[in-house]
Design a protein around this motif. Structure first.
Motif, PDB file in Angstrom:
ATOM      1  N   ARG A   1      43.357  85.371  10.998  1.00 11.24           N
ATOM      2  CA  ARG A   1      43.569  86.754  10.588  1.00 11.24           C
ATOM      3  C   ARG A   1      44.965  87.221  11.025  1.00 11.24           C
TER       4      ARG A   1
ATOM      5  N   GLN B   1      45.004  89.268  14.040  1.00 13.32           N
ATOM      6  CA  GLN B   1      44.793  88.522  15.272  1.00 13.32           C
ATOM      7  C   GLN B   1      46.131  87.997  15.797  1.00 13.32           C
TER       8      GLN B   1
ATOM      9  N   GLY C   1      38.758  93.554   4.951  1.00  9.48           N
ATOM     10  CA  GLY C   1      38.717  94.031   6.327  1.00  9.48           C
ATOM     11  C   GLY C   1      40.062  94.177   7.006  1.00  9.48           C
ATOM     12  N   SER C   2      41.102  93.536   6.446  1.00  8.06           N
ATOM     13  CA  SER C   2      42.423  93.684   7.065  1.00  8.06           C
ATOM     14  C   SER C   2      42.888  95.131   7.010  1.00  8.06           C
TER      15      SER C   2
ATOM     16  N   MET D   1      40.695  94.426  10.960  1.00  9.43           N
ATOM     17  CA  MET D   1      39.840  93.323  11.398  1.00  9.43           C
ATOM     18  C   MET D   1      40.676  92.127  11.829  1.00  9.43           C
TER      19      MET D   1
ATOM     20  N   GLY E   1      40.506  88.020  14.017  1.00  4.38           N
ATOM     21  CA  GLY E   1      39.667  86.843  14.209  1.00  4.38           C
ATOM     22  C   GLY E   1      40.516  85.610  14.415  1.00  4.38           C
TER      23      GLY E   1
ATOM     24  N   LYS F   1      34.094  87.454   9.688  1.00  3.06           N
ATOM     25  CA  LYS F   1      33.088  88.334  10.291  1.00  3.06           C
ATOM     26  C   LYS F   1      32.555  89.327   9.268  1.00  3.06           C
TER      27      LYS F   1
ATOM     28  N   PHE G   1      31.752  92.750   7.543  1.00  3.31           N
ATOM     29  CA  PHE G   1      32.438  94.041   7.427  1.00  3.31           C
ATOM     30  C   PHE G   1      31.547  95.110   8.055  1.00  3.31           C
ATOM     31  N   PRO G   2      32.060  95.889   9.002  1.00  3.55           N
ATOM     32  CA  PRO G   2      31.226  96.889   9.688  1.00  3.55           C
ATOM     33  C   PRO G   2      30.729  97.965   8.724  1.00  3.55           C
TER      34      PRO G   2
ATOM     35  N   ARG H   1      34.910 105.409  10.387  1.00  7.95           N
ATOM     36  CA  ARG H   1      36.002 104.588  10.908  1.00  7.95           C
ATOM     37  C   ARG H   1      36.595 105.215  12.160  1.00  7.95           C
TER      38      ARG H   1
ATOM     39  N   GLN I   1      41.246 102.408  12.829  1.00  5.39           N
ATOM     40  CA  GLN I   1      40.876 101.880  11.517  1.00  5.39           C
ATOM     41  C   GLN I   1      41.400 102.766  10.393  1.00  5.39           C
TER      42      GLN I   1
END
Length: 615
Positions: free
Chosen positions: A441, A444, A471-472, A476, A478, A490, A492-493, A509, A513
């Motif tokens: 990611r 990350q 998710g980016s 997000m 990882g 992962k 998505f919340p 969010r 976020q």
């Protein structure tokens, strides 16, 4: 007694010969440019049957193969009108099986359908990890692996219904095109969520939904003037594919003698496909080796295999109303066979875009695979592939934002990448990205939002088709080096009932976020309206002090992009950029809406960018 035995023998024969289980494709369309259709017929010991259409459709060839459970029936569809017909299978003069076969009416102007272009922004989704819209299909009787969110490599339950449920979110973000990793059935007993070991090429995995659900996804996208791209896999099938488990003939896959199940792993050296000095044994080990133990390598030098795949691809385009393909591991295929597959599709749909995964680290090597490459033409090769993925830019983006200015570091890496644009026959048809489902990611590698903003400013304003990874846009992260592929894939919340936070809505969010989201949203929605970044020319300047300046322009529009990757504020003397500025003296930053005077100097804060519409 003798008479009774005769009657019984006839009855047994009728039952025996009625075991036609499958005909693929199950239906077709009238009015196709290529009027030849190869029907795969499958059933127990059916090779003595003679097929015949009730309406006089011409059968050009009936081909038998090693396996008596198959017949390949080639028909001529020229002049066939929409409607149903009977496909009869005879044993001598007796009809032992009849199948209804339908030719459907194509949608108006189907052959000239538009596809994704550099005016689009593509959003990559791993469906199992995006959203679970229908928990009832998490587990199904006919699929082996069951849902278990505690396993990073297991099925989590995301599905087509979850994507449809959140299309408003994607539309608000500014996405115009969705690329899903494969949705077709993958019935491996474990690690099946990624979908690249497909077991039925005409069936959506029931844990994602039905074929009709997939068609509905396309319809819902089209209502929003958005597009759907299918991730198509030609190089390998899954070990649990019904065809793999009962091969028509041994030469449908690359079977390595002396190896268990025919397996020999690829050496992954794709350069052997065009290296004039390569040893034949190394070339074969790349092209014919298996991608993995559960992924038998398909033999595209077998014309029947290529025809099966080409027809299947066309079937999905017509059935679901697809807008494009992304082709997995494109450069691992037999290069003549994959060129034939690609050309068959683009001959049928001249505007249809196909981007191939050519994971190489040299622009000349990547450009070899794009349609009409002058490099490939040296050896008389043409892939007919419209688009390739810009992995060299991805490589650069993985380093530049941690580096200071240097001869070949920092923003100079990006400049050097674009300096090789002359190698590509169609520079606007490159897929540009900072990450995808196979890489670490971006957030990350670079956990600060300022670096994300720099990367998005670049990706969304340079030539090509930008691709984002789900998710980016909410930050997000990882690291696959620490937790495997599950770490970069992962959930998505908010995609699952009971999630602590729902990042699909603003109130769900966090402040961080929303900072990621709001920046991405503004940039994506602006990009929709600016033809200069869609198809404009590029004028760029050698970076000074880790500041990269370039212009995207047409006859009517001009955009100046300034990316300051320096840890300190920078003051630019605008005289250097007079060629790009022309007679423009003002520019409006599309993010801040602030207007800048461009007559003398321009001050740019540390680790920030400006995207200026010139006035």
């Amino acid at each position: 007694m003798k008479k009774i035995l005769t009657i019984s023998a006839i009855s047994i024969s009728a039952i025996f010969y009625s075991q036609v289980q499958k005909v693929e494709p199950a239906f077709w369309w009238s009015g196709m440019k290529n009027t030849e259709l190869q029907l795969l017929v499958y059933g127990r010991d059916i090779q003595n049957l003679q097929p015949e259409f009730s309406t006089g459709i011409k059968i050009k060839e009936v081909k038998k193969v090693e396996n008596p459970n198959y017949l390949f029936v080639t028909i001529d569809t020229n002049g066939v009108q929409p409607g149903k017909t009977k496909l009869n299978f005879k044993n001598g003069n007796k009809t032992v099986k009849t199948i209804d076969y339908e030719f459907k009416q194509r949608l108006q102007n189907s052959a000239n359908r538009d596809s994704y272009t550099s005016s689009d922004v593509m959003y990559l989704i791993m469906p199992d990890r995006f959203a679970n819209g229908n928990p009832k299909n998490d587990n199904t009787p006919d699929t082996a692996e069951k849902a278990d969110r505690s396993k990073t490599g297991g099925r989590h339950g995301g599905d087509i219904a979850g994507i449809v449920k959140n299309l408003d979110y994607l539309q608000e973000l500014g996405v115009t095109t969705i690329w899903n990793t494969p949705l077709l059935e993958d019935n491996e007993p474990s690690y099946s969520y990624h979908g690249y070991a497909q077991s039925d090429y005409y069936k959506i995995d029931p844990r994602y939904g039905t074929n009709e659900d997939y068609k509905n996804l396309a319809d819902e996208l089209h209502k929003r003037k958005m597009k759907l791209v299918m991730d198509y896999v030609t190089n390998h099938w899954g070990s649990k594919s019904w065809i793999i488990k009962d091969l028509p003939s041994k030469d449908w896959i690359h079977y390595w003698n002396g190896q268990e199940n025919g397996f020999q792993r690829s050496n992954y050296r794709m350069t052997t496909q065009f290296d004039s000095n390569a040893a034949k044994v190394d070339e074969a080990a790349c092209m014919d080796g298996w991608f993995d133990t559960t992924m038998p390598d398909m033999n595209q030098s077998n014309p029947m295999v290529v025809t099966y795949m080409a027809q299947n691809a066309i079937w999905w385009i017509e059935y679901a109303g697809l807008d494009g393909f992304r082709v997995d591991t494109y450069s691992y295929n037999d290069k003549k066979g994959i060129a034939d597959w690609t050309k068959r599709i683009t001959d049928e749909y001249p505007k249809f875009n196909i981007v191939g995964e050519v994971w190489m680290h040299d622009q000349a090597q990547m450009s070899y695979w794009q349609k009409d490459s002058k490099i490939a033409a040296i050896e008389g090769y043409n892939s007919y592939l419209p688009s390739v993925m810009d992995f060299t830019l991805h490589d650069a983006l993985g380093q530049v934002f941690r580096e200071d200015a240097g001869w070949d570091s920092g923003m100079q890496r990006v400049y050097d990448n674009l300096a090789n644009d002359f190698l590509y026959p169609d520079i606007n048809n490159l897929l540009v990205f900072a990450e995808n489902h196979d890489t670490n990611r971006f957030n990350q590698i670079f956990p600060k939002v300022e670096d994300y903003k720099l990367a998005m400013s670049l990706i969304l304003t340079i030539r090509g088709i930008p691709q984002l990874y789900y998710g980016s846009e909410i930050g997000m992260a990882g690291d696959k080096n620490k937790g495997g592929d599950g770490e970069i894939r992962k959930d998505f919340p908010g995609g699952w009932a009971g999630d602590a936070h729902n990042a699909f809505i603003k109130s769900g969010r966090t402040a961080s976020q929303n900072e990621y989201f709001d920046y991405t949203k503004k940039l994506l929605n602006w990009r929709k309206t600016n033809e200069a970044v869609h198809t404009g020319k590029t004028l760029h300047y050698i970076p000074n002090n880790n500041v990269y300046v370039y212009f995207r322009y047409t006859d009517n529009k001009r955009v100046m992009v300034v990316i300051n990757n320096n840890k300190e504020n920078q003051n630019l003397d605008l005289k250097r950029f007079s060629e790009g500025l022309k007679n423009f003296t003002k520019g409006k930053d599309i993010i801040s809406d602030k207007e800048f005077d461009l007559k003398t100097n321009l001050s740019v804060p540390a680790k920030s960018s400006l995207i200026l519409e010139l006035k």
